[in-house]
Design an enzyme around this catalytic site. Structure first.
Site, PDB file in Angstrom:
ATOM      1  N   GLU A  14      52.968  80.729  51.820  1.00 48.54           N
ATOM      2  CA  GLU A  14      53.533  79.380  51.195  1.00 48.54           C
ATOM      3  C   GLU A  14      54.598  79.624  50.401  1.00 48.54           C
ATOM      4  O   GLU A  14      55.704  78.807  50.093  1.00 48.54           O
ATOM      5  CB  GLU A  14      52.491  78.561  50.460  1.00 48.54           C
ATOM      6  CG  GLU A  14      51.327  77.831  51.394  1.00 48.54           C
ATOM      7  CD  GLU A  14      51.826  76.673  52.286  1.00 48.54           C
ATOM      8  OE1 GLU A  14      52.858  75.818  51.684  1.00 48.54           O
ATOM      9  OE2 GLU A  14      51.946  76.779  53.445  1.00 48.54           O
TER      10      GLU A  14
ATOM     11  N   ASP B 278      49.713  70.985  59.413  1.00 46.63           N
ATOM     12  CA  ASP B 278      49.054  71.936  59.083  1.00 46.63           C
ATOM     13  C   ASP B 278      48.808  71.673  57.500  1.00 46.63           C
ATOM     14  O   ASP B 278      49.671  71.064  57.028  1.00 46.63           O
ATOM     15  CB  ASP B 278      49.740  73.372  59.252  1.00 46.63           C
ATOM     16  CG  ASP B 278      49.190  74.341  58.734  1.00 46.63           C
ATOM     17  OD1 ASP B 278      47.597  74.536  58.741  1.00 46.63           O
ATOM     18  OD2 ASP B 278      49.654  75.554  58.259  1.00 46.63           O
ATOM     19  N   SER B 279      48.107  72.624  56.982  1.00 44.98           N
ATOM     20  CA  SER B 279      47.729  72.637  55.312  1.00 44.98           C
ATOM     21  C   SER B 279      49.248  72.648  54.898  1.00 44.98           C
ATOM     22  O   SER B 279      49.238  72.674  53.387  1.00 44.98           O
ATOM     23  CB  SER B 279      46.793  73.317  54.865  1.00 44.98           C
ATOM     24  OG  SER B 279      47.202  74.743  55.159  1.00 44.98           O
TER      25      SER B 279
ATOM     26  N   CYS C 143      44.311  82.258  61.664  1.00 39.31           N
ATOM     27  CA  CYS C 143      44.935  81.038  60.662  1.00 39.31           C
ATOM     28  C   CYS C 143      46.366  81.199  60.945  1.00 39.31           C
ATOM     29  O   CYS C 143      46.880  82.135  61.288  1.00 39.31           O
ATOM     30  CB  CYS C 143      44.703  81.564  58.926  1.00 39.31           C
ATOM     31  SG  CYS C 143      45.792  80.546  57.991  1.00 39.31           S
ATOM     32  N   THR C 144      47.035  80.078  61.015  1.00 42.71           N
ATOM     33  CA  THR C 144      48.404  79.729  61.539  1.00 42.71           C
ATOM     34  C   THR C 144      49.545  80.360  60.446  1.00 42.71           C
ATOM     35  O   THR C 144      50.404  80.496  60.890  1.00 42.71           O
ATOM     36  CB  THR C 144      48.664  78.338  61.832  1.00 42.71           C
ATOM     37  OG1 THR C 144      48.406  77.416  60.664  1.00 42.71           O
ATOM     38  CG2 THR C 144      47.646  77.947  63.099  1.00 42.71           C
ATOM     39  N   HIS C 145      49.004  80.572  59.311  1.00 42.82           N
ATOM     40  CA  HIS C 145      49.912  81.350  58.240  1.00 42.82           C
ATOM     41  C   HIS C 145      50.077  82.847  58.734  1.00 42.82           C
ATOM     42  O   HIS C 145      51.102  83.308  58.418  1.00 42.82           O
ATOM     43  CB  HIS C 145      49.520  81.084  57.020  1.00 42.82           C
ATOM     44  CG  HIS C 145      49.531  79.757  56.367  1.00 42.82           C
ATOM     45  ND1 HIS C 145      49.045  78.772  56.792  1.00 42.82           N
ATOM     46  CD2 HIS C 145      50.560  79.332  55.352  1.00 42.82           C
ATOM     47  CE1 HIS C 145      49.192  77.691  55.978  1.00 42.82           C
ATOM     48  NE2 HIS C 145      50.250  78.093  55.370  1.00 42.82           N
TER      49      HIS C 145
ATOM     50  N   TYR D 283      43.871  74.845  52.175  1.00 45.88           N
ATOM     51  CA  TYR D 283      42.770  73.925  52.589  1.00 45.88           C
ATOM     52  C   TYR D 283      41.446  74.750  52.354  1.00 45.88           C
ATOM     53  O   TYR D 283      40.316  74.068  52.144  1.00 45.88           O
ATOM     54  CB  TYR D 283      42.884  73.340  54.071  1.00 45.88           C
ATOM     55  CG  TYR D 283      43.573  72.342  53.926  1.00 45.88           C
ATOM     56  CD1 TYR D 283      44.437  71.454  53.043  1.00 45.88           C
ATOM     57  CD2 TYR D 283      43.769  71.288  55.451  1.00 45.88           C
ATOM     58  CE1 TYR D 283      45.152  70.243  53.196  1.00 45.88           C
ATOM     59  CE2 TYR D 283      44.698  70.389  55.526  1.00 45.88           C
ATOM     60  CZ  TYR D 283      45.306  69.912  54.631  1.00 45.88           C
ATOM     61  OH  TYR D 283      46.301  68.565  54.750  1.00 45.88           O
ATOM     62  N   GLY D 284      41.639  75.956  52.584  1.00 47.46           N
ATOM     63  CA  GLY D 284      40.430  76.893  52.846  1.00 47.46           C
ATOM     64  C   GLY D 284      39.650  76.746  51.491  1.00 47.46           C
ATOM     65  O   GLY D 284      38.380  77.230  51.828  1.00 47.46           O
TER      66      GLY D 284
ATOM     67  N   CYS E 218      46.050  73.968  62.458  1.00 49.23           N
ATOM     68  CA  CYS E 218      45.272  74.386  61.212  1.00 49.23           C
ATOM     69  C   CYS E 218      44.133  74.772  61.698  1.00 49.23           C
ATOM     70  O   CYS E 218      43.163  73.752  61.945  1.00 49.23           O
ATOM     71  CB  CYS E 218      45.434  73.380  60.192  1.00 49.23           C
ATOM     72  SG  CYS E 218      44.326  73.858  58.705  1.00 49.23           S
ATOM     73  N   ASN E 219      43.407  75.883  61.725  1.00 52.91           N
ATOM     74  CA  ASN E 219      42.337  76.445  62.253  1.00 52.91           C
ATOM     75  C   ASN E 219      41.065  75.609  61.227  1.00 52.91           C
ATOM     76  O   ASN E 219      40.055  75.414  61.407  1.00 52.91           O
ATOM     77  CB  ASN E 219      42.031  77.784  61.893  1.00 52.91           C
ATOM     78  CG  ASN E 219      43.010  78.589  63.099  1.00 52.91           C
ATOM     79  OD1 ASN E 219      42.452  78.862  64.326  1.00 52.91           O
ATOM     80  ND2 ASN E 219      44.093  78.842  62.651  1.00 52.91           N
ATOM     81  N   THR E 220      41.636  75.601  59.925  1.00 47.86           N
ATOM     82  CA  THR E 220      40.414  75.145  58.786  1.00 47.86           C
ATOM     83  C   THR E 220      40.193  73.650  59.225  1.00 47.86           C
ATOM     84  O   THR E 220      39.119  73.118  59.111  1.00 47.86           O
ATOM     85  CB  THR E 220      41.159  75.366  57.606  1.00 47.86           C
ATOM     86  OG1 THR E 220      41.488  76.701  57.292  1.00 47.86           O
ATOM     87  CG2 THR E 220      40.084  75.013  56.283  1.00 47.86           C
TER      88      THR E 220
HETATM   89  N1  DGL Z   1      47.035  77.217  58.454  1.00 47.09           N
HETATM   90  C1  DGL Z   1      45.731  77.146  57.986  1.00 47.09           C
HETATM   91  C2  DGL Z   1      44.688  77.468  59.011  1.00 47.09           C
HETATM   92  O1  DGL Z   1      45.242  77.699  60.122  1.00 47.09           O
HETATM   93  C3  DGL Z   1      45.433  77.358  56.560  1.00 47.09           C
HETATM   94  C4  DGL Z   1      44.537  76.705  56.004  1.00 47.09           C
HETATM   95  C5  DGL Z   1      44.271  76.525  54.446  1.00 47.09           C
HETATM   96  O2  DGL Z   1      45.213  76.007  54.053  1.00 47.09           O
HETATM   97  O3  DGL Z   1      43.361  77.097  54.128  1.00 47.09           O
HETATM   98  O4  DGL Z   1      43.484  77.511  58.656  1.00 47.09           O
END
Ligand code: DGL
Length: 261
Positions: A150, A9-10, A182-184, A41-42, A72-74
């Site tokens: 984070e 993930d990011s 988003c996984t966060h 990452y977004g 990471c969905n992004t």
């Molecule tokens: N956990 C990432 C997701 O699911 C976060 C992406 C990001 O860092 O913007 O999209």
């Protein structure tokens, strides 16, 4: 360590997926890459997200990963097809759970919380068009929430204010089902649930991703058998001093935390 499963993930958000994988596949060794030095990452260019995702998968494949989970969905939204085309092992990717949310809603209104980059992606538009024909699917970008997680700020004033601001338009339009896209965000679920109220359902696809991974391993004959103790190693690209405490808090099981070389 036997051939492990690689997850990335990011940042630390994908640990919400890793915990479902650990629960479903307790015998498997797990490697996790948290690219926290480059989160979120977004806010980045697609090319950058693709390059970092590629580097993470290469790193995991060099360590003999037998399957990859893009937690990471992004990264899924930007690069899943290109990433899948480069590797010969199963790559399971998370995407916002719009389908189950559209099936579950009673008010006919679903809200999707995600990063701006995820919501701009073609797969979200496709999911909403396919499954949201008789449902209104409201997209809500949530800048700032990834940063809170984070930093390990799961219930402070800042995430509380952001969550209330992002939920307000969805609740005003009568959304009764909210996708954690988003996984966060599952780490903010208590806060989100509190702000949304008990009648609103939160949908997190992490356990479906773990099930899909188990099916892919089974189909490839790659599932580890036996009752050996399995390990988890988290590689993190930001200074371990700042991230290790957050990782340990979010990942309550045993894990070795190492810097990402
Ligand atoms: N956990 C990432 C997701 O699911 C976060 C992406 C990001 O860092 O913007 O999209």
């Amino acid at each position: 360590m036997s051939a492990p499963i690689g997850v990335f993930d990011s940042g630390v958000g994908g640990l919400s997926v890793l915990r479902e994988i650990r629960r479903l596949l307790p015998e498997e060794d797990l490697l996790y890459v948290a690219d926290s030095a480059h989160a979120p990452y977004g806010d980045r260019e697609a090319q950058f997200i693709e390059a970092r995702s590629l580097a993470a998968i290469r790193f995991l494949v060099e360590r003999q990963a037998k399957a990859i989970v893009i937690a990471c969905n992004t990264a899924t939204s930007v690069a899943v097809e290109s990433l899948r085309s480069r590797f010969g092992i199963p790559i399971v990717a998370i995407e916002p759970a719009i389908k189950p949310a559209c099936e579950a809603t009673r008010s006919g209104v679903v809200g999707v919380l995600a990063t701006s980059r995820t919501l701009e992606g073609a797969n979200v538009a496709r999911l909403a068009a396919e499954h949201g024909r008789s449902v209104r699917v409201l997209m809500q970008p949530c800048p700032g929430l990834v940063e809170c997680v984070e930093e390990g700020d799961l219930d402070g004033e800042r995430p509380r204010r952001l969550v209330e601001r992002y939920l307000q338009p969805l609740l005003e339009q009568n959304a009764d089902t909210i996708v954690l896209g988003c996984t966060h965000y599952p780490f903010l679920a208590p806060l989100i649930q509190q702000a949304a109220g008990a009648t609103v359902t939160l949908v997190n696809p992490a356990s479906a991703v773990a099930k899909q991974l188990a099916r892919r391993l089974e189909a490839a004959g790659a599932r580890r058998s036996g009752a050996q103790a399995a390990g988890s190693i988290v590689f993190c690209s930001s200074a371990p001093a700042s991230s290790e405490a957050v990782i340990r808090r979010l990942w309550s099981a045993d894990a070795e935390v190492r810097p990402l070389p």
